[in-house]
Design a protein around this motif. Sequence first.
Motif, PDB file in Angstrom:
ATOM      1  N   ASP A 268       9.538   6.822   7.059  1.00 47.31           N
ATOM      2  CA  ASP A 268      10.354   6.018   6.969  1.00 47.31           C
ATOM      3  C   ASP A 268      11.128   6.223   8.422  1.00 47.31           C
ATOM      4  O   ASP A 268      11.348   4.574   8.606  1.00 47.31           O
ATOM      5  CB  ASP A 268      11.267   5.996   6.031  1.00 47.31           C
ATOM      6  CG  ASP A 268      10.906   6.065   3.986  1.00 47.31           C
ATOM      7  OD1 ASP A 268       9.479   5.944   4.179  1.00 47.31           O
ATOM      8  OD2 ASP A 268      11.358   6.467   3.125  1.00 47.31           O
TER       9      ASP A 268
ATOM     10  N   THR B  88       2.008  -0.351   0.077  1.00 48.32           N
ATOM     11  CA  THR B  88       2.490  -1.629  -0.105  1.00 48.32           C
ATOM     12  C   THR B  88       3.325  -1.796   0.957  1.00 48.32           C
ATOM     13  O   THR B  88       3.948  -0.947   1.330  1.00 48.32           O
ATOM     14  CB  THR B  88       2.767  -1.889  -1.837  1.00 48.32           C
ATOM     15  OG1 THR B  88       4.048  -1.511  -2.266  1.00 48.32           O
ATOM     16  CG2 THR B  88       1.346  -1.984  -3.158  1.00 48.32           C
TER      17      THR B  88
ATOM     18  N   ASN C  99       7.409  -3.107   0.567  1.00 49.15           N
ATOM     19  CA  ASN C  99       8.663  -3.124   0.274  1.00 49.15           C
ATOM     20  C   ASN C  99       9.463  -4.508   0.407  1.00 49.15           C
ATOM     21  O   ASN C  99       8.906  -5.198   1.329  1.00 49.15           O
ATOM     22  CB  ASN C  99       9.373  -2.241  -0.079  1.00 49.15           C
ATOM     23  CG  ASN C  99       9.614  -1.678   1.519  1.00 49.15           C
ATOM     24  OD1 ASN C  99      10.498  -2.763   2.660  1.00 49.15           O
ATOM     25  ND2 ASN C  99      10.401  -0.508   2.003  1.00 49.15           N
ATOM     26  N   ASP C 100      10.260  -4.760   0.204  1.00 49.82           N
ATOM     27  CA  ASP C 100      11.156  -6.413   0.578  1.00 49.82           C
ATOM     28  C   ASP C 100      11.327  -6.276   2.586  1.00 49.82           C
ATOM     29  O   ASP C 100      11.653  -7.331   2.370  1.00 49.82           O
ATOM     30  CB  ASP C 100      12.171  -6.703  -0.195  1.00 49.82           C
ATOM     31  CG  ASP C 100      12.005  -6.624  -2.269  1.00 49.82           C
ATOM     32  OD1 ASP C 100      10.736  -7.419  -2.298  1.00 49.82           O
ATOM     33  OD2 ASP C 100      12.315  -6.083  -2.715  1.00 49.82           O
ATOM     34  N   ASP C 101      11.357  -5.084   2.522  1.00 47.31           N
ATOM     35  CA  ASP C 101      11.934  -5.223   3.919  1.00 47.31           C
ATOM     36  C   ASP C 101      10.927  -5.352   4.827  1.00 47.31           C
ATOM     37  O   ASP C 101      10.555  -4.964   6.180  1.00 47.31           O
ATOM     38  CB  ASP C 101      12.983  -3.879   4.051  1.00 47.31           C
ATOM     39  CG  ASP C 101      14.023  -4.401   3.585  1.00 47.31           C
ATOM     40  OD1 ASP C 101      14.889  -5.019   2.916  1.00 47.31           O
ATOM     41  OD2 ASP C 101      14.825  -2.934   3.220  1.00 47.31           O
TER      42      ASP C 101
ATOM     43  N   TYR D 285       8.534  -2.227   4.646  1.00 49.88           N
ATOM     44  CA  TYR D 285       8.054  -1.514   5.064  1.00 49.88           C
ATOM     45  C   TYR D 285       6.786  -0.355   3.963  1.00 49.88           C
ATOM     46  O   TYR D 285       6.958  -0.812   3.408  1.00 49.88           O
ATOM     47  CB  TYR D 285       9.297  -0.329   5.560  1.00 49.88           C
ATOM     48  CG  TYR D 285      10.012  -1.435   6.928  1.00 49.88           C
ATOM     49  CD1 TYR D 285       9.996  -0.664   7.982  1.00 49.88           C
ATOM     50  CD2 TYR D 285      11.248  -1.654   6.639  1.00 49.88           C
ATOM     51  CE1 TYR D 285      10.190  -1.345   8.861  1.00 49.88           C
ATOM     52  CE2 TYR D 285      11.892  -2.208   7.741  1.00 49.88           C
ATOM     53  CZ  TYR D 285      11.303  -1.821   9.228  1.00 49.88           C
ATOM     54  OH  TYR D 285      11.605  -2.347  10.004  1.00 49.88           O
ATOM     55  N   THR D 286       6.491  -0.294   4.341  1.00 54.04           N
ATOM     56  CA  THR D 286       5.009   0.421   4.082  1.00 54.04           C
ATOM     57  C   THR D 286       5.734   1.605   2.526  1.00 54.04           C
ATOM     58  O   THR D 286       7.103   2.355   2.722  1.00 54.04           O
ATOM     59  CB  THR D 286       4.582   1.584   4.739  1.00 54.04           C
ATOM     60  OG1 THR D 286       3.350   0.879   5.589  1.00 54.04           O
ATOM     61  CG2 THR D 286       3.069   1.832   3.914  1.00 54.04           C
ATOM     62  N   VAL D 287       5.306   1.473   1.005  1.00 53.83           N
ATOM     63  CA  VAL D 287       5.231   2.144   0.141  1.00 53.83           C
ATOM     64  C   VAL D 287       4.342   3.101  -0.225  1.00 53.83           C
ATOM     65  O   VAL D 287       3.150   2.218  -0.185  1.00 53.83           O
ATOM     66  CB  VAL D 287       5.950   1.640  -0.837  1.00 53.83           C
ATOM     67  CG1 VAL D 287       6.278   2.088  -2.182  1.00 53.83           C
ATOM     68  CG2 VAL D 287       7.277   0.830   0.286  1.00 53.83           C
TER      69      VAL D 287
ATOM     70  N   GLU E 280       2.144   3.660  -3.152  1.00 53.84           N
ATOM     71  CA  GLU E 280       2.440   3.615  -4.535  1.00 53.84           C
ATOM     72  C   GLU E 280       2.097   4.483  -5.408  1.00 53.84           C
ATOM     73  O   GLU E 280       1.989   4.977  -6.379  1.00 53.84           O
ATOM     74  CB  GLU E 280       1.539   1.975  -4.785  1.00 53.84           C
ATOM     75  CG  GLU E 280       2.880   0.517  -4.021  1.00 53.84           C
ATOM     76  CD  GLU E 280       3.628   1.038  -4.939  1.00 53.84           C
ATOM     77  OE1 GLU E 280       3.696   0.849  -6.582  1.00 53.84           O
ATOM     78  OE2 GLU E 280       4.416   0.343  -3.874  1.00 53.84           O
TER      79      GLU E 280
END
Length: 62
Positions: free
Chosen positions: A7, A25, A27-29, A31-33, A35
């Motif tokens: 992160d 995916t 996130n709302d900001d 940045y990569t998440v 899954e």
Amino acid sequence: MKVTVDDDRCRGHGVCTALCPEVFTLNDDGYTVVENPEVPAEFEDAVRDAVAQCPERAITAV
């Protein structure tokens, strides 16, 4: 294969999400998440491509 995203290094370029949206995916900001940290065999090549093409070298797969 397991995959993680640092992160602190991720800058939200989205290359990984374009290459393998089944695993990554944003996130709302923006940045990569990850899954699915336990990558299914059929997506391993796409995850390797994402690792190789990440501009920030934020993705690790082992």
